[in-house]
Scaffold this motif. Sequence first.
Motif, PDB file in Angstrom:
ATOM      1  N   LEU A  38       0.988  -1.242   0.003  1.00  0.00           N
ATOM      2  CA  LEU A  38      -0.111  -0.036  -0.033  1.00  0.00           C
ATOM      3  C   LEU A  38       0.692   1.173   0.044  1.00  0.00           C
ATOM      4  O   LEU A  38       0.459   2.218  -0.497  1.00  0.00           O
ATOM      5  CB  LEU A  38      -0.915   0.046   1.218  1.00  0.00           C
ATOM      6  CG  LEU A  38      -2.004   1.288   1.306  1.00  0.00           C
ATOM      7  CD1 LEU A  38      -2.784   1.121   0.025  1.00  0.00           C
ATOM      8  CD2 LEU A  38      -2.857   1.112   2.475  1.00  0.00           C
ATOM      9  N   CYS A  39       2.088   1.308   0.638  1.00  0.00           N
ATOM     10  CA  CYS A  39       2.949   2.297   0.633  1.00  0.00           C
ATOM     11  C   CYS A  39       3.653   2.672  -0.553  1.00  0.00           C
ATOM     12  O   CYS A  39       3.662   4.022  -0.800  1.00  0.00           O
ATOM     13  CB  CYS A  39       4.110   2.337   1.698  1.00  0.00           C
ATOM     14  SG  CYS A  39       5.020   1.000   1.352  1.00  0.00           S
ATOM     15  N   TYR A  41       1.699   2.597  -3.360  1.00  0.00           N
ATOM     16  CA  TYR A  41       0.607   3.468  -3.972  1.00  0.00           C
ATOM     17  C   TYR A  41       0.620   4.965  -3.451  1.00  0.00           C
ATOM     18  O   TYR A  41       0.241   5.930  -4.122  1.00  0.00           O
ATOM     19  CB  TYR A  41      -0.936   2.871  -3.967  1.00  0.00           C
ATOM     20  CG  TYR A  41      -1.137   1.887  -4.634  1.00  0.00           C
ATOM     21  CD1 TYR A  41      -1.721   1.632  -5.632  1.00  0.00           C
ATOM     22  CD2 TYR A  41      -0.704   0.390  -4.109  1.00  0.00           C
ATOM     23  CE1 TYR A  41      -1.988   0.633  -6.375  1.00  0.00           C
ATOM     24  CE2 TYR A  41      -0.779  -0.999  -5.086  1.00  0.00           C
ATOM     25  CZ  TYR A  41      -1.693  -0.719  -6.131  1.00  0.00           C
ATOM     26  OH  TYR A  41      -1.866  -1.750  -7.115  1.00  0.00           O
ATOM     27  N   GLU A  42       0.686   4.738  -2.094  1.00  0.00           N
ATOM     28  CA  GLU A  42       0.869   6.151  -1.412  1.00  0.00           C
ATOM     29  C   GLU A  42       2.087   7.176  -1.951  1.00  0.00           C
ATOM     30  O   GLU A  42       1.879   8.292  -2.126  1.00  0.00           O
ATOM     31  CB  GLU A  42       0.723   6.075   0.130  1.00  0.00           C
ATOM     32  CG  GLU A  42      -0.307   5.114   0.724  1.00  0.00           C
ATOM     33  CD  GLU A  42      -0.285   4.901   2.221  1.00  0.00           C
ATOM     34  OE1 GLU A  42       0.725   4.525   2.556  1.00  0.00           O
ATOM     35  OE2 GLU A  42      -1.506   4.555   2.676  1.00  0.00           O
ATOM     36  N   LEU A  43       3.168   6.410  -1.970  1.00  0.00           N
ATOM     37  CA  LEU A  43       4.305   7.200  -2.401  1.00  0.00           C
ATOM     38  C   LEU A  43       4.270   7.856  -3.796  1.00  0.00           C
ATOM     39  O   LEU A  43       4.728   8.693  -4.132  1.00  0.00           O
ATOM     40  CB  LEU A  43       5.669   6.087  -2.369  1.00  0.00           C
ATOM     41  CG  LEU A  43       6.904   6.768  -2.897  1.00  0.00           C
ATOM     42  CD1 LEU A  43       7.223   7.580  -1.702  1.00  0.00           C
ATOM     43  CD2 LEU A  43       7.972   5.686  -2.898  1.00  0.00           C
ATOM     44  N   GLN A  45       1.621   8.652  -5.108  1.00  0.00           N
ATOM     45  CA  GLN A  45       0.220   9.169  -5.278  1.00  0.00           C
ATOM     46  C   GLN A  45      -0.576   8.585  -6.395  1.00  0.00           C
ATOM     47  O   GLN A  45      -1.398   9.135  -7.062  1.00  0.00           O
ATOM     48  CB  GLN A  45       0.565  10.917  -5.190  1.00  0.00           C
ATOM     49  CG  GLN A  45       1.294  11.364  -4.267  1.00  0.00           C
ATOM     50  CD  GLN A  45       1.553  12.867  -4.372  1.00  0.00           C
ATOM     51  OE1 GLN A  45       1.402  13.274  -5.411  1.00  0.00           O
ATOM     52  NE2 GLN A  45       1.756  13.515  -3.123  1.00  0.00           N
ATOM     53  N   GLU A  46      -0.832   7.279  -6.221  1.00  0.00           N
ATOM     54  CA  GLU A  46      -1.703   6.490  -7.159  1.00  0.00           C
ATOM     55  C   GLU A  46      -2.732   5.975  -6.344  1.00  0.00           C
ATOM     56  O   GLU A  46      -2.711   5.470  -5.382  1.00  0.00           O
ATOM     57  CB  GLU A  46      -0.692   5.325  -7.845  1.00  0.00           C
ATOM     58  CG  GLU A  46      -1.154   4.577  -8.930  1.00  0.00           C
ATOM     59  CD  GLU A  46      -0.160   3.620  -9.389  1.00  0.00           C
ATOM     60  OE1 GLU A  46      -0.562   2.648  -9.860  1.00  0.00           O
ATOM     61  OE2 GLU A  46       1.047   3.931  -9.318  1.00  0.00           O
ATOM     62  N   GLU A  47      -3.905   6.120  -7.226  1.00  0.00           N
ATOM     63  CA  GLU A  47      -5.276   5.513  -6.717  1.00  0.00           C
ATOM     64  C   GLU A  47      -5.334   3.815  -6.845  1.00  0.00           C
ATOM     65  O   GLU A  47      -4.312   3.467  -7.887  1.00  0.00           O
ATOM     66  CB  GLU A  47      -6.520   5.847  -7.704  1.00  0.00           C
ATOM     67  CG  GLU A  47      -6.764   7.519  -7.293  1.00  0.00           C
ATOM     68  CD  GLU A  47      -7.213   7.572  -6.149  1.00  0.00           C
ATOM     69  OE1 GLU A  47      -7.878   7.092  -5.328  1.00  0.00           O
ATOM     70  OE2 GLU A  47      -6.832   8.989  -5.588  1.00  0.00           O
TER      71      GLU A  47
END
Length: 141
Positions: A38-39, A41-43, A45-47
């Motif tokens: 999940l990190c 995606y967060e890094l 900035q992806e949905e």
Amino acid sequence: MEPREPLAPFLLAFPGPLRDRLVAAVLSGEKVSTTGLLCEYELEQEELPPVGERSALIDSDGREVAVVEVTEVRVLPLGAVDLQHALDEGEGYTSVAEWRAGHERFWHSEEMREALGDPAFTVDDGTMIVAERFRVVERLG
């Protein structure tokens, strides 16, 4: 054949032998699930991908080899991954422990730590992962 809209890339691992094995497993039908952090995606900035989204499976040479469609997306702690998900990854794992050891080797690799910008990155039971299921809807090329 009708021209199609450009698709987002569906990337497995980094280019090289591991990606080649994973792409072959997808094309053979053995691999119908994958796991990401999940990190990541967060890094980026992806949905998270929505169910029904279609992407182009990319091989190590950067070629689109298939169109895959997301059929399920789950966000869960690493410690909650079940045997069916591990088996459906199509990498020959026969237990969750074996699956986890293989994924920890990848996630703790220098290449992955560099991509995450954290040279000491490690996972534990509480690390949130993205478990995706997908199906091949078209082979390309």
